[in-house]
Design a protein around this motif. Structure first.
Motif, mmCIF file in Angstrom:
data_model
loop_
_atom_site.group_PDB
_atom_site.id
_atom_site.type_symbol
_atom_site.label_atom_id
_atom_site.label_comp_id
_atom_site.label_asym_id
_atom_site.label_seq_id
_atom_site.Cartn_x
_atom_site.Cartn_y
_atom_site.Cartn_z
ATOM 1 N N CYS A 9 31.927 36.418 29.103
ATOM 2 C CA CYS A 9 31.882 35.584 27.881
ATOM 3 C C CYS A 9 32.166 36.368 26.603
ATOM 4 C CB CYS A 9 30.540 34.858 27.776
ATOM 5 S SG CYS A 9 30.200 33.779 29.164
ATOM 6 N N ASN A 10 33.114 37.313 26.666
ATOM 7 C CA ASN A 10 33.429 38.093 25.475
ATOM 8 C C ASN A 10 34.692 37.595 24.764
ATOM 9 O OD1 ASN A 10 35.352 39.001 27.307
ATOM 10 N ND2 ASN A 10 35.050 41.168 26.850
ATOM 11 N N GLY A 11 35.255 36.486 25.237
ATOM 12 C CA GLY A 11 36.394 35.888 24.551
ATOM 13 C C GLY A 11 37.757 36.410 24.966
ATOM 14 N N VAL A 12 37.784 37.369 25.881
ATOM 15 C CA VAL A 12 39.042 37.895 26.415
ATOM 16 C C VAL A 12 38.883 38.122 27.913
ATOM 17 C CG1 VAL A 12 39.770 39.030 24.262
ATOM 18 C CG2 VAL A 12 38.435 40.307 25.936
ATOM 19 N N LEU A 13 40.011 38.139 28.606
ATOM 20 C CA LEU A 13 39.990 38.440 30.030
ATOM 21 C C LEU A 13 40.324 39.913 30.246
ATOM 22 C CD1 LEU A 13 41.897 35.376 31.567
ATOM 23 C CD2 LEU A 13 39.456 35.634 31.117
ATOM 24 N N SER A 14 39.498 40.569 31.028
ATOM 25 C CA SER A 14 39.786 41.946 31.441
ATOM 26 C C SER A 14 40.858 41.894 32.535
ATOM 27 C CB SER A 14 38.517 42.578 32.016
ATOM 28 O OG SER A 14 38.136 41.879 33.211
ATOM 29 N N ARG A 15 41.298 43.042 32.999
ATOM 30 C CA ARG A 15 42.279 43.069 34.097
ATOM 31 C C ARG A 15 41.718 42.359 35.330
ATOM 32 N NH1 ARG A 15 46.847 46.030 34.024
ATOM 33 N NH2 ARG A 15 46.857 46.232 36.282
ATOM 34 N N THR A 16 40.450 42.591 35.640
ATOM 35 C CA THR A 16 39.825 41.961 36.810
ATOM 36 C C THR A 16 39.786 40.449 36.645
ATOM 37 O OG1 THR A 16 38.483 43.931 37.185
ATOM 38 C CG2 THR A 16 37.748 41.890 38.237
ATOM 39 N N GLU A 17 39.373 39.998 35.466
ATOM 40 C CA GLU A 17 39.314 38.559 35.206
ATOM 41 C C GLU A 17 40.710 37.946 35.204
ATOM 42 O OE1 GLU A 17 35.295 38.510 32.405
ATOM 43 O OE2 GLU A 17 37.234 38.999 31.511
ATOM 44 N N ALA A 18 41.692 38.674 34.668
ATOM 45 C CA ALA A 18 43.069 38.177 34.639
ATOM 46 C C ALA A 18 43.636 38.088 36.053
ATOM 47 C CB ALA A 18 43.947 39.080 33.773
ATOM 48 N N ARG A 19 43.253 39.011 36.908
ATOM 49 C CA ARG A 19 43.715 38.970 38.307
ATOM 50 C C ARG A 19 43.207 37.698 38.975
ATOM 51 N NH1 ARG A 19 46.038 43.245 41.991
ATOM 52 N NH2 ARG A 19 46.623 41.879 43.669
ATOM 53 N N GLU A 20 41.945 37.383 38.747
ATOM 54 C CA GLU A 20 41.373 36.155 39.291
ATOM 55 C C GLU A 20 42.082 34.933 38.712
ATOM 56 O OE1 GLU A 20 37.115 33.772 39.535
ATOM 57 O OE2 GLU A 20 37.138 35.817 38.788
ATOM 58 N N ALA A 21 42.395 34.981 37.427
ATOM 59 C CA ALA A 21 43.090 33.863 36.772
ATOM 60 C C ALA A 21 44.441 33.607 37.428
ATOM 61 C CB ALA A 21 43.276 34.147 35.280
#
Length: 73
Positions: A9-21
């Motif tokens: 919930c920090n307002g941006v996607l990390s590499r890990t979160e972007a991979r899931e996206a």
């Protein structure tokens, strides 16, 4: 969708979160190289994170992005 994927919930996607996206939105699993290319395309300001604006721009044309990735296989 962005808020669900932003696990911390920090307002941006990390590499890990972007991979899931990418896996969830495009409904395909990418190789590491394919993901690196997709992340580079998404991260237009090259800061290593994906804010909502970059996420929205990249996924605006989901079919186009998926076709681009699959064409490289």
């Amino acid at each position: 969708m962005f808020q669900v994927l932003d696990n911390d919930c920090n307002g941006v996607l990390s590499r890990t979160e972007a991979r899931e996206a990418v896996d969830v939105v495009l409904q395909i699993t990418l190789t590491d190289d394919e993901f690196d290319n997709a992340f580079y395309d998404m991260d237009t300001d090259s800061d290593g994170t994906i804010p909502y604006k970059e996420f929205k721009k990249y996924f605006k044309h989901v079919t186009k992005q998926k076709e681009k990735i699959l064409a490289g296989r």
